[in-house]
Design an enzyme around this catalytic site. Structure first.
Site, PDB file in Angstrom:
ATOM      1  N   HIS A  20      -6.891  -5.898   2.292  1.00 47.00           N
ATOM      2  CA  HIS A  20      -5.733  -5.330   2.973  1.00 47.00           C
ATOM      3  C   HIS A  20      -5.161  -6.424   3.879  1.00 47.00           C
ATOM      4  O   HIS A  20      -5.918  -7.062   4.627  1.00 47.00           O
ATOM      5  CB  HIS A  20      -6.135  -4.163   3.873  1.00 47.00           C
ATOM      6  CG  HIS A  20      -6.739  -2.979   3.164  1.00 47.00           C
ATOM      7  ND1 HIS A  20      -6.050  -1.803   2.962  1.00 47.00           N
ATOM      8  CD2 HIS A  20      -7.975  -2.781   2.638  1.00 47.00           C
ATOM      9  CE1 HIS A  20      -6.847  -0.926   2.344  1.00 47.00           C
ATOM     10  NE2 HIS A  20      -8.016  -1.495   2.138  1.00 47.00           N
TER      11      HIS A  20
ATOM     12  N   ASP B  37       0.843  -1.194   0.000  1.00 46.50           N
ATOM     13  CA  ASP B  37       0.000   0.000   0.000  1.00 46.50           C
ATOM     14  C   ASP B  37       0.882   1.249   0.000  1.00 46.50           C
ATOM     15  O   ASP B  37       1.892   1.311   0.701  1.00 46.50           O
ATOM     16  CB  ASP B  37      -0.921  -0.016   1.231  1.00 46.50           C
ATOM     17  CG  ASP B  37      -2.082   0.945   1.090  1.00 46.50           C
ATOM     18  OD1 ASP B  37      -3.228   0.479   0.983  1.00 46.50           O
ATOM     19  OD2 ASP B  37      -1.839   2.183   1.091  1.00 46.50           O
TER      20      ASP B  37
ATOM     21  N   HIS C 140     -10.295  -5.564  -3.193  1.00 50.05           N
ATOM     22  CA  HIS C 140      -8.968  -5.854  -2.641  1.00 50.05           C
ATOM     23  C   HIS C 140      -9.080  -6.202  -1.170  1.00 50.05           C
ATOM     24  O   HIS C 140      -9.976  -5.722  -0.466  1.00 50.05           O
ATOM     25  CB  HIS C 140      -8.021  -4.661  -2.816  1.00 50.05           C
ATOM     26  CG  HIS C 140      -8.574  -3.352  -2.331  1.00 50.05           C
ATOM     27  ND1 HIS C 140      -9.458  -2.599  -3.082  1.00 50.05           N
ATOM     28  CD2 HIS C 140      -8.383  -2.660  -1.182  1.00 50.05           C
ATOM     29  CE1 HIS C 140      -9.784  -1.511  -2.401  1.00 50.05           C
ATOM     30  NE2 HIS C 140      -9.151  -1.526  -1.236  1.00 50.05           N
TER      31      HIS C 140
END
Ligand code: 5GP
Ligand code: ZN
Length: 113
Positions: free
Chosen positions: A101, A30, A99
């Site tokens: 995390h 990220d 997505h």
């Protein structure tokens, strides 16, 4: 060229620090990490959110979670990590390509904010 940021990362059109990839999934760090380890796991296929996953994509969904597991092992956070999916604006989703995390390397509070 796709307008979707994560489609462009998956296609190699935008730079990202990729930590894992295969024919169906890509995992990359990220850009604004919220923990010492913060990796995003995405399908190569464009799916806007978890709400948009269909029954015939169940295998892909399972694969993404196994990629999460593999990323955790590679990042040496197995046994102590958090997996987050923000689905929709109210939950904080800001990139509309589904997505997960993968966060680790620190302790986490509960409930999440
Ligand atoms: P969401 O808010 O949709 O759950 O998560 C989107 C995540 O994508 C955010 O944590 C954000 O920091 C990350 N992100 C946004 N743009 C980029 C980018 O260009 N590159 C990378 N590596 N991450 C990004
Ligand atoms: Zn996309």
């Amino acid at each position: 060229m796709s307008a979707c940021l994560f489609c462009r990362i998956a296609a190699g059109e935008l730079q990202a620090e990729i930590v894992y990839e295969d024919e169906r999934a890509v995992a990359f760090r990220d850009i604004r990490p919220q923990a010492p380890v913060h990796v995003l796991v995405i399908p190569r296929e464009h799916i806007a959110s978890l709400d948009e996953v269909r029954d015939n994509q169940a295998g892909l969904l399972a694969h993404l979670l196994l990629v999460v597991q593999q990323v955790a092992a590679r990042e040496k956070i197995a046994g102590g990590y958090r997996v987050v999916n923000n689905c929709g604006p109210a939950a904080g989703q800001s990139v509309f390509h589904v997505h997960f995390h993968v966060l680790g390397g620190r302790t986490f509070g509960w409930p999440p904010g």
